[in-house]
Design a protein around this motif. Structure first.
Motif, short mmCIF file in Angstrom:
data_model
loop_
_atom_site.label_atom_id
_atom_site.label_comp_id
_atom_site.label_asym_id
_atom_site.label_seq_id
_atom_site.Cartn_x
_atom_site.Cartn_y
_atom_site.Cartn_z
N LYS A 14 0.83 -1.20 0.00
CA LYS A 14 0.00 0.00 0.00
C LYS A 14 0.87 1.25 0.00
N ASP A 15 0.60 2.17 -0.95
CA ASP A 15 1.25 3.48 -0.94
C ASP A 15 0.45 4.40 -0.03
N LEU A 16 1.14 5.00 0.95
CA LEU A 16 0.44 5.91 1.86
C LEU A 16 0.56 7.36 1.43
N TYR A 17 1.78 7.82 1.09
CA TYR A 17 1.97 9.22 0.72
C TYR A 17 2.83 9.31 -0.54
N ASN A 18 2.51 10.28 -1.35
CA ASN A 18 3.28 10.51 -2.57
C ASN A 18 3.69 11.98 -2.62
N LYS A 19 4.92 12.26 -2.16
CA LYS A 19 5.50 13.60 -2.21
C LYS A 19 4.60 14.64 -1.55
N ILE A 20 4.23 14.38 -0.29
CA ILE A 20 3.40 15.33 0.44
C ILE A 20 4.28 16.35 1.15
N SER A 21 3.77 17.57 1.28
CA SER A 21 4.51 18.65 1.95
C SER A 21 3.55 19.47 2.80
N PHE A 22 4.02 19.91 3.97
CA PHE A 22 3.25 20.87 4.77
C PHE A 22 4.15 21.46 5.84
N THR A 23 3.72 22.57 6.41
CA THR A 23 4.42 23.17 7.54
C THR A 23 3.44 23.34 8.69
N LEU A 24 3.97 23.27 9.89
CA LEU A 24 3.17 23.52 11.09
C LEU A 24 3.94 24.54 11.91
N GLU A 25 3.31 25.70 12.12
CA GLU A 25 4.02 26.80 12.78
C GLU A 25 3.67 26.88 14.26
N GLU A 26 4.55 27.55 14.98
CA GLU A 26 4.39 27.64 16.44
C GLU A 26 3.06 28.27 16.81
N GLY A 27 2.34 27.63 17.74
CA GLY A 27 1.08 28.17 18.24
C GLY A 27 -0.15 27.74 17.45
N GLN A 28 0.04 27.08 16.31
CA GLN A 28 -1.13 26.65 15.52
C GLN A 28 -1.81 25.46 16.16
N HIS A 29 -3.12 25.45 16.07
CA HIS A 29 -3.93 24.29 16.45
C HIS A 29 -4.40 23.65 15.15
N CYS A 30 -3.81 22.52 14.80
CA CYS A 30 -4.02 21.92 13.48
C CYS A 30 -4.83 20.63 13.60
N ALA A 31 -5.90 20.53 12.81
CA ALA A 31 -6.67 19.29 12.70
C ALA A 31 -6.13 18.48 11.53
N PHE A 32 -5.89 17.21 11.76
CA PHE A 32 -5.37 16.31 10.73
C PHE A 32 -6.51 15.36 10.37
N ILE A 33 -7.03 15.49 9.15
CA ILE A 33 -8.23 14.75 8.77
C ILE A 33 -7.95 13.86 7.56
N GLY A 34 -8.87 12.91 7.31
CA GLY A 34 -8.74 12.00 6.18
C GLY A 34 -9.48 10.71 6.47
N ALA A 35 -9.70 9.92 5.43
CA ALA A 35 -10.46 8.68 5.58
C ALA A 35 -9.72 7.69 6.48
#
Length: 579
Positions: A14-35
């Motif tokens: 199973k391939d999970l990720y294909n060249k994914i990119s992101f940044t998470l900056e100090e103080g952010q409240h980030c929701a990580f969503i997906g199936a």
């Protein structure tokens, strides 16, 4: 805080990720969503321990970054016996004892310099987590979560939902630079869900949280990371705005992609004609025309708009029974009581008919799971199950029903399936393709394990289902599929759930546990009680309508009905304004 650049990662099947990119900056409240099963938990594992994983791409993070973590699985059974306060204060008490031990050692040791260094390190660590005020800080967090009354209780006496909140408080008070939580909302009643919302919103440092819970998504986050079909999208802003933007983009991109496909197809037909002409007529002009048209095709392919991912990965949950019976009493409970250190339930009386669909509700820790498990085991004189009733059970403790050391294939051989082909065909309906059935169950996500439990429940063809938090860990599409399956099921259902939409849409009535007793409540009273106690009435109704419209837009995109999708998106925009 974190920078991921062109990260790719695969399992053997199973391939999970294909060249994914992101940044998470100090103080952010980030929701990580997906199936369910898209690789969210695995990506968190990579962030927490990158040395353990072989991946392509870059992961940049301060090597001194302190990470706090709350798992999607409570692990209450692995916790040593202690009080709630002592459990939360464990790190503070450990550092206090270390400081005191070093001070004692300094009284007799000749190596004062080494001990002074150790003392300063321990003192710095204690100061970094605001150790001087730790008792006051613990009390503040417990008050914020409405759990102060549990401060002196033993950890073993807590429900799974209560313990999850205690884990969150413990990790927050250890002052990590980055707080990671994997589905912290699972099994929480609405009062405790509100407590979790308050804890998240009170936390000032960076957070990355996996959740499918729309209430939290709507109220807690200022960044969204969405993993879908091995690709990732990031959005700075609220979930409600992201979801609308995503649907709008899908409508536009799919329409443009189809137009591109049509133009490329027309150009390909011209190329074929020119190639045929050049084959039979070797004039230079024919060759030049063919070459020019091929170059046009290359340019069209290069600028081709990629169609957005619109496939709905929805399992085909089909709850069936081989033994339908005429309406009769399927289950009778008379004067049932249960106690551990204190009485949980006493003099409980109710009966379920053979086609009733009933939800057991109540706050965390009142004995719902204990009651359901007792009915499944049928080992009490107070419980009477009709001789014509066959019972199947879905547990919130997934290891109770699934042997996690089995492969999926072995699990279904054990469940009575006879051939590989039969298992493969059956499980394909639940989203487990041929590549997956040799996987170990322990490697699956929480959502995939619950889908697998549902597949086992359905295969049993029982005519009474006992379901303990069946929507836990499930993504939205899987929840909708389960809701439909429960509504269409011809047997009896007794279900524990805190998902009020699910209860309202699929149950006949509820059994409410209150003050150690059970009382029957019809759906009209239940709705009113929920509105009065927890929600603004308009919020619940608008959110339910919004969810339905979003699903219709997704289906319209699958059918390439752009006119309908645009009309529905206007309706959705109006609902968002109301929220």
């Amino acid at each position: 805080m974190i920078k991921i650049d062109n990260l790719s990662y695969s399992f053997p099947n199973k391939d999970l990720y294909n060249k994914i990119s992101f940044t998470l900056e100090e103080g952010q409240h980030c929701a990580f969503i997906g199936a369910s099963g898209s690789g969210k938990s695995t990506l968190i594992d990579i962030i927490m321990d990158p040395e353990r994983y072989m991946f392509d791409g870059k992961l940049e993070m301060d090597q001194n970054c302190r990470i706090g973590y709350v798992s999607q699985f409570s692990q209450l059974e692995k916790t040593k016996e202690t009080t709630v306060f002592e459990y939360i204060a464990e790190e503070f008490i450990k550092l206090q004892e270390k400081i005191a031990s070093i001070c004692t050692e300094m009284e007799t040791s000749s190596d004062i310099e080494t001990l002074l260094e150790q003392y300063q390190e321990a003192l710095d660590a204690f100061d970094a987590i605001d150790g001087d005020d730790y008792e006051s800080n613990i009390n503040k967090k417990l008050n914020l979560a409405n759990l102060n009354k549990h401060k002196d209780r033993m950890i073993s006496e807590l429900s799974g939902g209560e313990f999850k909140l205690i884990q969150v408080i413990k990790e927050m008070l250890n002052k990590p630079d980055l707080m990671i939580m994997d589905e912290p909302d699972v099994f929480l009643d609405f009062e405790n869900l509100n407590s979790l919302k308050n804890l998240i919103n009170s936390h000032k440092k960076t957070m990355l949280i996996i959740t499918h819970n729309r209430y939290l998504l709507n109220h807690c986050f200022n960044k969204i990371i969405h993993l879908e079909n091995t690709e990732l999208q990031e959005f700075d802003g609220r979930y409600i705005d992201y979801n609308f933007s995503l649907l709008q983009t899908k409508i536009e991109m799919q329409e443009l992609a189809i137009a591109d496909d049509e133009e490329i197809e027309r150009n390909e037909a011209l190329i074929e004609k020119l190639r045929e002409r050049a084959t039979y007529n070797a004039e230079a002009s024919n060759g030049r025309a063919l070459k020019a048209r091929v170059k046009i095709q290359e340019r069209l392919e290069a600028r081709r708009i990629k169609a957005p991912f619109v496939d709905i990965k929805q399992p085909d949950i089909n709850l069936v029974t081989d033994n339908e019976i005429e309406e009769t009493v399927a289950l009778k409970v008379n004067d049932f009581s249960v106690a551990f250190d204190e009485v949980l339930l006493e003099d409980v009386n109710f009966e379920i008919k053979s086609n009733d669909k009933v939800a057991i509700i109540g706050t965390n820790g009142v004995g719902k799971t204990t009651l359901l498990r007792s009915i499944f085991k049928n080992n009490s004189d107070s419980i009477e199950i009709n001789d014509n009733i066959e019972v199947a059970y879905l547990s919130q403790m997934q290891g109770e029903i699934l042997n996690e050391s089995n492969t999926i294939l072995e699990e279904f051989y054990d469940a009575g399936f006879e051939t590989y082909r039969e298992i493969r065909r059956y499980l394909s309906n639940y989203g487990f393709g041929e590549k997956f059935i040799e996987q170990k169950i322990e490697s699956l996500s929480g959502g995939e394990k619950n889908i697998l439990q549902l597949a086992k429940v359905s295969a049993s063809k029982a005519n009474m289902l006992l379901l303990d938090e069946p929507t836990s860990h499930l993504d939205t599409y899987s929840q909708i599929a389960l809701e439909k399956a429960v509504k269409n099921y011809n047997g009896a259902v007794l279900m524990i759930s805190h998902d009020y939409h699910f209860i309202i849409n699929s149950m006949d009535y509820v059994l409410m546990i209150e003050d150690k007793k059970i009382r029957k409540v019809n759906m009209r009273k239940f709705r009113k009680m929920i509105y009065d106690t927890h929600f603004d009435k308009d919020y619940l109704q608008i959110e339910q309508k919004k969810k339905e419209v979003e699903m219709k837009i997704a289906l319209a995109l699958v059918d390439t009905d752009f006119e309908l999708a645009r009309t529905l998106s206007e309706e959705l925009e109006g609902l968002i304004k109301l929220l």
